[in-house]
Motif scaffolding. Sequence first.
Motif, short mmCIF file in Angstrom:
data_model
loop_
_atom_site.label_atom_id
_atom_site.label_comp_id
_atom_site.label_asym_id
_atom_site.label_seq_id
_atom_site.Cartn_x
_atom_site.Cartn_y
_atom_site.Cartn_z
N ALA A 1 0.80 -1.23 0.00
CA ALA A 1 0.00 0.00 0.00
C ALA A 1 0.84 1.28 0.00
N GLY A 2 2.15 1.19 0.17
CA GLY A 2 2.99 2.38 0.21
C GLY A 2 3.31 2.84 1.61
N LEU A 3 2.51 2.42 2.60
CA LEU A 3 2.75 2.75 4.00
C LEU A 3 2.13 1.64 4.85
N VAL A 4 2.95 1.00 5.67
CA VAL A 4 2.46 -0.09 6.52
C VAL A 4 3.35 -0.20 7.75
N THR A 5 2.78 -0.68 8.86
CA THR A 5 3.55 -0.95 10.07
C THR A 5 3.54 -2.46 10.29
N ILE A 6 4.72 -3.02 10.56
CA ILE A 6 4.86 -4.47 10.70
C ILE A 6 5.84 -4.79 11.82
N ARG A 7 5.65 -5.93 12.48
CA ARG A 7 6.57 -6.34 13.53
C ARG A 7 7.95 -6.61 12.96
N LYS A 8 8.96 -6.14 13.67
CA LYS A 8 10.35 -6.28 13.24
C LYS A 8 10.72 -7.75 13.08
N GLU A 9 10.30 -8.57 14.03
CA GLU A 9 10.67 -10.00 14.00
C GLU A 9 10.17 -10.71 12.75
N LYS A 10 9.06 -10.26 12.21
CA LYS A 10 8.50 -10.87 11.00
C LYS A 10 9.44 -10.66 9.81
N LEU A 11 9.98 -9.45 9.69
CA LEU A 11 10.92 -9.17 8.61
C LEU A 11 12.24 -9.92 8.81
N LEU A 12 12.71 -9.98 10.04
CA LEU A 12 13.97 -10.67 10.32
C LEU A 12 13.87 -12.15 9.98
N LYS A 13 12.72 -12.76 10.25
CA LYS A 13 12.52 -14.18 9.91
C LYS A 13 12.59 -14.42 8.41
N GLU A 14 12.28 -13.41 7.63
CA GLU A 14 12.32 -13.51 6.16
C GLU A 14 13.73 -13.31 5.61
N GLY A 15 14.70 -13.02 6.49
CA GLY A 15 16.07 -12.80 6.05
C GLY A 15 16.45 -11.34 5.92
N PHE A 16 15.58 -10.45 6.34
CA PHE A 16 15.85 -9.01 6.30
C PHE A 16 16.95 -8.67 7.29
N ASN A 17 17.91 -7.84 6.87
CA ASN A 17 18.99 -7.39 7.74
C ASN A 17 19.05 -5.86 7.69
N PRO A 18 18.63 -5.17 8.77
CA PRO A 18 18.56 -3.71 8.75
C PRO A 18 19.91 -3.01 8.67
N LYS A 19 21.00 -3.74 8.80
CA LYS A 19 22.33 -3.12 8.72
C LYS A 19 22.72 -2.81 7.27
N TYR A 20 21.98 -3.35 6.32
CA TYR A 20 22.28 -3.15 4.91
C TYR A 20 21.21 -2.27 4.28
N PHE A 21 21.61 -1.09 3.84
CA PHE A 21 20.70 -0.15 3.21
C PHE A 21 21.47 0.70 2.20
N THR A 22 20.75 1.31 1.27
CA THR A 22 21.41 2.07 0.20
C THR A 22 21.52 3.56 0.49
N HIS A 23 20.53 4.12 1.19
CA HIS A 23 20.54 5.55 1.51
C HIS A 23 19.53 5.81 2.62
N TYR A 24 19.42 7.06 3.03
CA TYR A 24 18.47 7.41 4.09
C TYR A 24 17.77 8.72 3.75
N TRP A 25 16.70 8.95 4.47
CA TRP A 25 15.94 10.20 4.33
C TRP A 25 15.46 10.62 5.71
N LYS A 26 15.64 11.90 6.04
CA LYS A 26 15.23 12.44 7.33
C LYS A 26 13.98 13.30 7.13
N ASN A 27 12.91 12.97 7.86
CA ASN A 27 11.67 13.75 7.71
C ASN A 27 11.70 15.00 8.58
N ASN A 28 10.63 15.79 8.55
CA ASN A 28 10.55 17.05 9.31
C ASN A 28 10.60 16.83 10.82
#
Length: 125
Positions: A62-89
């Motif tokens: 949908a473009g915006l969703v909230t999900i439990r962190k553990e669910k993504l980690l179980k799928e093999g997601f590793n938050p230490k690897y990212f391409t860039h960042y964006w800081k909001n207001n």
Amino acid sequence: MERQCTYCKEQIEGRVGKKFCSSYCRSAFYYQKNKEKEYSLFRKIDKQLKKNRKVLKGYNKAGLVTIRKEKLLKEGFNPKYFTHYWKNNKGQVYLFCYEYGFLNITEKQKEKYILIQWQSYMNKS
């Protein structure tokens, strides 16, 4: 005709097609050859970034969703690897894997991620 060991350059005795004077030299040669492959780290990082993107895309329809962190980690997601960042207001920093971003939050004592997609207004700093 004198033949030399491919690794230590000592004279080789034995059959005609022999390339190494000993099993030690054969092992040392292939160890060194594999050790010098620079792209192995690059491939590991690239593979994880692609995995992260795939996981984020799969959960963010949908473009915006909230999900439990553990669910993504179980799928093999590793938050230490990212391409860039964006800081909001608000000063929150979203980390991105290509066009899919995530923000680590704690809600009701549970760690979660807010998932978003890159938008054109994010280009303006």
